[in-house]
Enzyme design. Structure first.
Site, PDB file in Angstrom:
ATOM      1  N   LYS A 196      -9.141   4.718  14.447  1.00 15.03           N
ATOM      2  CA  LYS A 196      -7.905   4.512  15.205  1.00 15.03           C
ATOM      3  C   LYS A 196      -8.179   4.550  16.707  1.00 15.03           C
ATOM      4  CE  LYS A 196      -4.606   6.167  11.733  1.00 15.03           C
ATOM      5  NZ  LYS A 196      -3.521   7.127  11.412  1.00 15.03           N
ATOM      6  N   GLY A 218       0.800  -1.220   0.000  1.00 14.54           N
ATOM      7  CA  GLY A 218       0.000   0.000   0.000  1.00 14.54           C
ATOM      8  C   GLY A 218       0.829   1.265   0.000  1.00 14.54           C
TER       9      GLY A 218
END
Length: 318
Positions: free
Chosen positions: A137, A18
């Site tokens: 997160k 990625g």
């Protein structure tokens, strides 16, 4: 290193192909003499669509494990023989880390886990808890604190990637832009606000430094960066190295807030970037002390001058 604390030796990466993962796997490979085994887990579709990259890593001796990240059996098999997991999953896959952490907690060999924290500090201050881009997160950290005991976690908080910030903004230059082709920039705020940046290469290098400085704590937060600069200072460096005077416009903070509000209302693809850039402009990347020295990286960082040189060289195809 604390006495009796073993160095992580066998490193398994998720998201290695990625945006930031490719820098992480490259720097792990560059430091391969520090590790016993390096591998990454990838999906069948990624192995096919990025066959060149995947086969290239195989040829270099990196173990490539192809499987389904949603399969407990595939993940448990992948964990065997590794003692540290590095997650470089992208923003849209952040929540997928929770089952990975759950399985790692019960995996006999896994001792360390590095969640995908690269970017803005999600616990900078009281206002951080309500920022929309932080929510997944924050959920991961909540899960860790409430459900894990064995694993040792490191959050590598890097702030914004300078590679992306010092680039064209795409369709909405109001959120900030550096366009080498057109010699044109849109600076945020007054252009004098300080923002701390990390180059994407340094993200990988800082991660390696963190692995080489293991922790005995259940949670360790490392707030790291490459350099701190202002929009005007960065622009001056681009003008100096390109030998040209750039056309400059500004998006004041109040205007950026309006752009941000509009982006979320219209579900614009730039909504997250608008919020993050507003946070950065408000000082959300500035810390009393950074953690570079804690992991032996102080003085090894890339500089603004050197990074601008690299960006220009890539643009010119050098």
């Amino acid at each position: 290193m604390a006495s009796g604390t073993p160095l992580p030796k066998n490193v398994l990466v998720f998201g290695a192909t990625g945006v930031i993962g490719k820098y992480i796997i490259q720097e792990l490979y560059n430091a391969r003499s520090s590790f016993g085994k390096i591998g990454f887990f990838t999906s069948k579709s990624t192995a096919e669509t990025k066959a060149g990259d995947v086969n290239g890593w195989k040829a270099k001796g990196v173990e490539v494990i192809v499987g389904d990240v949603n399969s407990e059996d595939d993940v448990n098999k992948a964990y065997k023989g590794y003692d540290v997991v590095i997650s470089a999953l992208g923003r849209n896959a952040i929540a997928a880390q929770i089952p990975l952490i759950k399985l790692a907690e019960s995996a006999p060999s896994i001792k360390y886990f590095y969640p995908s924290e690269y970017g803005t500090d999600i616990e900078y201050g009281p206002a951080s808890a309500t920022e929309k881009p932080h929510q997944f997160k924050l959920q991961v950290r909540k899960y860790i604190r409430e459900n894990t005991k064995k694993l040792k976690f490191t959050y590598l908080v890097t702030g914004p990637y300078s590679d992306m910030f010092f680039s064209p903004a795409g369709k909405d230059e109001r959120i900030g832009s550096f366009n080498i082709t057109e010699k044109k920039a849109t600076l945020l705020g007054t252009g004098n606000e300080k923002i701390s940046f990390t180059t994407m290469r340094d993200v990988g290098r800082l991660l390696v430094a963190a692995l080489e400085t293991p922790t005995t704590s259940h949670e360790r937060t490392l707030k790291v960066n490459s350099f701190t600069t202002t929009g005007k200072e960065a622009l001056a460096e681009f003008e100096k190295q390109t030998g040209a005077k750039w056309e400059v416009s500004y998006t004041p903070l109040d205007a950026l807030k309006k752009v941000e509000k509009e982006a979320w209302e219209k579900d614009s693809p730039h909504k997250t970037s608008a919020t993050l850039r507003r946070i950065w402009l408000e000082g959300g990347t500035l810390y009393n002390v950074r953690s570079n020295g804690e992991i032996g990286f102080e003085g090894k960082e890339e500089t603004l001058e050197g990074h601008v040189r690299e960006i220009i060289a890539k643009h010119d195809g050098v």
